[in-house]
Design a protein around this motif. Structure first.
Motif, PDB file in Angstrom:
ATOM      1  N   LYS A 240       0.837  -1.222   0.000  1.00 25.53           N
ATOM      2  CA  LYS A 240       0.000   0.000   0.000  1.00 25.53           C
ATOM      3  C   LYS A 240       0.860   1.256   0.000  1.00 25.53           C
ATOM      4  O   LYS A 240       0.567   2.241  -0.682  1.00 25.53           O
ATOM      5  CB  LYS A 240      -0.894   0.017   1.259  1.00 25.53           C
ATOM      6  N   ILE A 241       1.940   1.223   0.796  1.00 26.84           N
ATOM      7  CA  ILE A 241       2.832   2.397   0.865  1.00 26.84           C
ATOM      8  C   ILE A 241       3.447   2.651  -0.517  1.00 26.84           C
ATOM      9  O   ILE A 241       3.514   3.793  -0.993  1.00 26.84           O
ATOM     10  CB  ILE A 241       3.928   2.180   1.945  1.00 26.84           C
ATOM     11  N   THR A 242       3.860   1.565  -1.158  1.00 28.21           N
ATOM     12  CA  THR A 242       4.477   1.708  -2.496  1.00 28.21           C
ATOM     13  C   THR A 242       3.443   2.254  -3.489  1.00 28.21           C
ATOM     14  O   THR A 242       3.742   3.161  -4.286  1.00 28.21           O
ATOM     15  CB  THR A 242       5.025   0.345  -2.977  1.00 28.21           C
ATOM     16  N   ASN A 243       2.229   1.715  -3.429  1.00 29.82           N
ATOM     17  CA  ASN A 243       1.180   2.214  -4.332  1.00 29.82           C
ATOM     18  C   ASN A 243       0.919   3.705  -4.089  1.00 29.82           C
ATOM     19  O   ASN A 243       0.763   4.482  -5.033  1.00 29.82           O
ATOM     20  CB  ASN A 243      -0.127   1.430  -4.122  1.00 29.82           C
ATOM     21  N   ALA A 244       0.897   4.078  -2.796  1.00 32.66           N
ATOM     22  CA  ALA A 244       0.657   5.485  -2.464  1.00 32.66           C
ATOM     23  C   ALA A 244       1.798   6.354  -3.004  1.00 32.66           C
ATOM     24  O   ALA A 244       1.564   7.459  -3.524  1.00 32.66           O
ATOM     25  CB  ALA A 244       0.535   5.654  -0.950  1.00 32.66           C
ATOM     26  N   ALA A 245       3.032   5.825  -2.914  1.00 31.93           N
ATOM     27  CA  ALA A 245       4.186   6.592  -3.427  1.00 31.93           C
ATOM     28  C   ALA A 245       4.065   6.770  -4.937  1.00 31.93           C
ATOM     29  O   ALA A 245       4.359   7.848  -5.471  1.00 31.93           O
ATOM     30  CB  ALA A 245       5.484   5.865  -3.074  1.00 31.93           C
ATOM     31  N   ILE A 246       3.615   5.712  -5.613  1.00 28.24           N
ATOM     32  CA  ILE A 246       3.490   5.789  -7.083  1.00 28.24           C
ATOM     33  C   ILE A 246       2.357   6.753  -7.449  1.00 28.24           C
ATOM     34  O   ILE A 246       2.484   7.573  -8.374  1.00 28.24           O
ATOM     35  CB  ILE A 246       3.251   4.378  -7.689  1.00 28.24           C
ATOM     36  N   THR A 247       1.265   6.687  -6.697  1.00 29.02           N
ATOM     37  CA  THR A 247       0.143   7.596  -6.964  1.00 29.02           C
ATOM     38  C   THR A 247       0.605   9.044  -6.818  1.00 29.02           C
ATOM     39  O   THR A 247       0.259   9.917  -7.610  1.00 29.02           O
ATOM     40  CB  THR A 247      -1.019   7.314  -5.971  1.00 29.02           C
ATOM     41  N   LYS A 248       1.436   9.282  -5.774  1.00 26.40           N
ATOM     42  CA  LYS A 248       1.863  10.664  -5.517  1.00 26.40           C
ATOM     43  C   LYS A 248       2.919  11.152  -6.512  1.00 26.40           C
ATOM     44  O   LYS A 248       2.857  12.291  -6.981  1.00 26.40           O
ATOM     45  CB  LYS A 248       2.419  10.752  -4.092  1.00 26.40           C
ATOM     46  N   ASN A 249       3.884  10.280  -6.835  1.00 19.91           N
ATOM     47  CA  ASN A 249       5.045  10.749  -7.631  1.00 19.91           C
ATOM     48  C   ASN A 249       5.130  10.175  -9.030  1.00 19.91           C
ATOM     49  O   ASN A 249       6.050  10.504  -9.767  1.00 19.91           O
ATOM     50  CB  ASN A 249       6.343  10.382  -6.916  1.00 19.91           C
ATOM     51  N   GLY A 250       4.227   9.253  -9.348  1.00 17.30           N
ATOM     52  CA  GLY A 250       4.409   8.527 -10.600  1.00 17.30           C
ATOM     53  C   GLY A 250       5.561   7.554 -10.431  1.00 17.30           C
ATOM     54  O   GLY A 250       6.081   7.379  -9.317  1.00 17.30           O
ATOM     55  N   PRO A 251       6.000   6.940 -11.532  1.00 20.43           N
ATOM     56  CA  PRO A 251       7.056   5.930 -11.406  1.00 20.43           C
ATOM     57  C   PRO A 251       8.454   6.532 -11.316  1.00 20.43           C
ATOM     58  O   PRO A 251       9.441   5.837 -11.525  1.00 20.43           O
ATOM     59  CB  PRO A 251       6.887   5.131 -12.706  1.00 20.43           C
ATOM     60  N   ASN A 252       8.533   7.835 -10.987  1.00 23.98           N
ATOM     61  CA  ASN A 252       9.832   8.519 -11.047  1.00 23.98           C
ATOM     62  C   ASN A 252      10.623   8.425  -9.746  1.00 23.98           C
ATOM     63  O   ASN A 252      10.839   9.418  -9.063  1.00 23.98           O
ATOM     64  CB  ASN A 252       9.613   9.996 -11.398  1.00 23.98           C
ATOM     65  N   PHE A 253      11.001   7.227  -9.381  1.00 24.37           N
ATOM     66  CA  PHE A 253      11.910   7.108  -8.236  1.00 24.37           C
ATOM     67  C   PHE A 253      12.876   5.969  -8.508  1.00 24.37           C
ATOM     68  O   PHE A 253      12.632   5.091  -9.350  1.00 24.37           O
ATOM     69  CB  PHE A 253      11.157   6.915  -6.914  1.00 24.37           C
ATOM     70  N   ASP A 254      14.007   6.003  -7.820  1.00 30.32           N
ATOM     71  CA  ASP A 254      15.098   5.065  -8.124  1.00 30.32           C
ATOM     72  C   ASP A 254      15.162   3.873  -7.175  1.00 30.32           C
ATOM     73  O   ASP A 254      15.646   2.807  -7.549  1.00 30.32           O
ATOM     74  CB  ASP A 254      16.460   5.790  -8.018  1.00 30.32           C
ATOM     75  N   ALA A 255      14.722   4.090  -5.941  1.00 32.24           N
ATOM     76  CA  ALA A 255      14.953   3.038  -4.950  1.00 32.24           C
ATOM     77  C   ALA A 255      13.880   3.020  -3.878  1.00 32.24           C
ATOM     78  O   ALA A 255      13.256   4.046  -3.581  1.00 32.24           O
ATOM     79  CB  ALA A 255      16.323   3.248  -4.306  1.00 32.24           C
ATOM     80  N   ILE A 256      13.675   1.819  -3.319  1.00 31.70           N
ATOM     81  CA  ILE A 256      12.817   1.678  -2.139  1.00 31.70           C
ATOM     82  C   ILE A 256      13.671   1.091  -1.034  1.00 31.70           C
ATOM     83  O   ILE A 256      14.237   0.004  -1.166  1.00 31.70           O
ATOM     84  CB  ILE A 256      11.616   0.745  -2.421  1.00 31.70           C
ATOM     85  N   LEU A 257      13.779   1.859   0.043  1.00 30.04           N
ATOM     86  CA  LEU A 257      14.528   1.380   1.199  1.00 30.04           C
ATOM     87  C   LEU A 257      13.544   0.627   2.079  1.00 30.04           C
ATOM     88  O   LEU A 257      12.928   1.184   2.984  1.00 30.04           O
ATOM     89  CB  LEU A 257      15.154   2.576   1.935  1.00 30.04           C
ATOM     90  N   ALA A 258      13.351  -0.666   1.763  1.00 26.67           N
ATOM     91  CA  ALA A 258      12.437  -1.497   2.566  1.00 26.67           C
ATOM     92  C   ALA A 258      13.247  -2.060   3.722  1.00 26.67           C
ATOM     93  O   ALA A 258      14.375  -2.524   3.534  1.00 26.67           O
ATOM     94  CB  ALA A 258      11.868  -2.621   1.710  1.00 26.67           C
ATOM     95  N   SER A 259      12.670  -2.038   4.925  1.00 27.14           N
ATOM     96  CA  SER A 259      13.462  -2.380   6.112  1.00 27.14           C
ATOM     97  C   SER A 259      13.636  -3.872   6.338  1.00 27.14           C
ATOM     98  O   SER A 259      14.482  -4.279   7.129  1.00 27.14           O
ATOM     99  CB  SER A 259      12.854  -1.713   7.345  1.00 27.14           C
ATOM    100  N   ASN A 260      12.807  -4.713   5.710  1.00 29.66           N
ATOM    101  CA  ASN A 260      13.063  -6.162   5.798  1.00 29.66           C
ATOM    102  C   ASN A 260      12.546  -6.845   4.538  1.00 29.66           C
ATOM    103  O   ASN A 260      11.968  -6.196   3.649  1.00 29.66           O
ATOM    104  CB  ASN A 260      12.473  -6.776   7.079  1.00 29.66           C
TER     105      ASN A 260
END
Ligand code: BGC
Length: 377
Positions: A240-260
């Motif tokens: 859900k967090i990733t979907n929210a990030a994509i909704t907000k910024n589009g696919p314009n990001f390089d990395a996801i710092l997932a903690s586990n």
């Protein structure tokens, strides 16, 4: 003074260690040992009244019983922790009683109460909520049972012992991996997914990540586009967090710092649905089998290998000592907000596609055929 007592005192005096010694009642020299324990506990705990710190173990002639209270068994790693811990304790001729709370504090407290009623000799707790489990520690102490906090810290109580990995370093390794991949002359656009707010470790992982990222953020080399905490470390929450990030910024990001690795899995599902898997760098932790496979396939970039064999084996060894009120040494001390808890910290390794074979596979933690199925006939 017996040779053993002398050894304990000398080792405590000479080394820069935090020592924990709990006297065992019943033996002839119990009184002398209580005095030794008193001195060492004073060194460790400062203010603490040693008379109340030392509990007589329950008089039992049968074999030792260790209680293991777990937050959850849903994530792969915890099943490994349980199995290895149980095997080690059983190999020493003792018994283990395991309870799992399904990420529910009320159930976890009931589990601990039940283990106390079953008169376990020592308790090992992996808390769902580190603060909520302070009550469990207090109840155990009222019943004279020592408590070892396993992997996650129990805060705000007079905890006996803490065994964990270097959690700040976990976060640092994750963030360093990303720092090394900042485009030349450009910046890394980042989505951050933290763990469960109820888990003290999640805060330590973030702290380690911040140690590396803050200067880079300040220098404009890293931009955090979106960040949130995953409820109970759930992959669905990370998705859900990733979907929210994509909704907000589009696919314009390089990395996801997932903690586990669990949250990495959720994030990668969301990326897959958007056709972004393999294009965005994703971190993780635990060297879960699914994560190792994703690393081999290229949809996840790294994980952190925390040898479960080491923590489970060490925990079994320490729990058996606590159960027998034998002396033990902890070289670190970590504040849990109430006391400096004698702590044992284990080391960790960053794992990428390049070193999968020489780390998790070589260690026997993962099988070559499982991690790289396509290379096998
Ligand atoms: C552990 C991690 C695990 C996470 C979720 C943390 O406390 O240190 O290894 O992935 O909990 O269960």
């Amino acid at each position: 003074m017996s040779a053993r007592i002398l050894l304990v005192l000398v080792s405590c005096a000479l080394s820069v260690v935090t020592g924990l010694v709990i006297a065992r009642g019943g033996a002839n020299d119990a009184e002398a040992r209580m005095r030794v324990a008193t001195e060492v506990i004073k060194q460790v705990r400062g203010q603490k009244d040693p008379e109340t710190a030392i509990q007589e173990p329950p008089a039992k002639s049968n074999r030792l019983v260790i209680g293991l209270s777990m937050d959850t068994l849903k994530e792969e790693r915890w099943q490994g922790d349980r199995d290895l811990f149980t095997a080690k304790v059983q190999a020493a001729g003792a018994e283990v009683k395991v309870q799992s709370a399904n990420s529910n504090d009320v159930i976890q407290l009931q589990n601990v109460e039940s283990l106390i009623t079953q008169k376990v000799d020592a308790l090992v707790i992996i808390p769902h909520d580190g603060a909520a489990m302070a009550k469990a520690v207090n109840l155990a102490h009222e019943a004279g049972i020592p408590v070892l906090s396993y992997d996650r810290l129990i805060t705000g109580c007079d905890l006996d012992l803490y065994l964990t990995f270097d959690n700040v370093k976990v976060g640092e390794l994750q963030a360093k991996f990303l720092a090394d991949r900042i485009p030349a002359g450009g910046k890394l656009r980042l989505v951050r997914i933290y763990g469960a707010k109820t888990d003290n470790n999640a805060k330590l992982f973030k702290q380690g990540q911040d140690n590396i990222l803050q200067p880079l953020i300040a220098a404009g080399k890293v931009e955090v586009l979106f960040e949130d905490w995953a409820e109970d470390w759930k992959p669905e929450s990370a998705k859900k967090i990733t979907n929210a990030a994509i909704t907000k910024n589009g696919p314009n990001f390089d990395a996801i710092l997932a903690s586990n690795d669990g949250t990495a899995g959720g994030a990668i599902q969301a990326l897959t649905e958007e056709g972004l898997a393999g294009k965005v760098i994703v971190t993780g932790q635990d060297a879960d089998l699914a994560a190792c496979q994703r690393i081999a396939q290229g949809t996840q970039a790294m994980t952190v290998y925390k040898p479960i064999q080491s923590i489970a084996t060490k925990a079994a060894e320490l729990a058996l000592k606590l159960a027998q009120r034998k002396p033990l040494v902890a070289r670190d001390a970590i504040s849990n907000g109430q006391v400096d808890v004698p702590s044992v910290l284990l080391d960790i390794v960053a794992v990428t596609k390049e070193n999968l074979r020489e780390t998790v596979v070589k260690d026997g933690f993962r099988k070559e055929a499982e991690v790289f199925p396509s290379t096998q006939q």
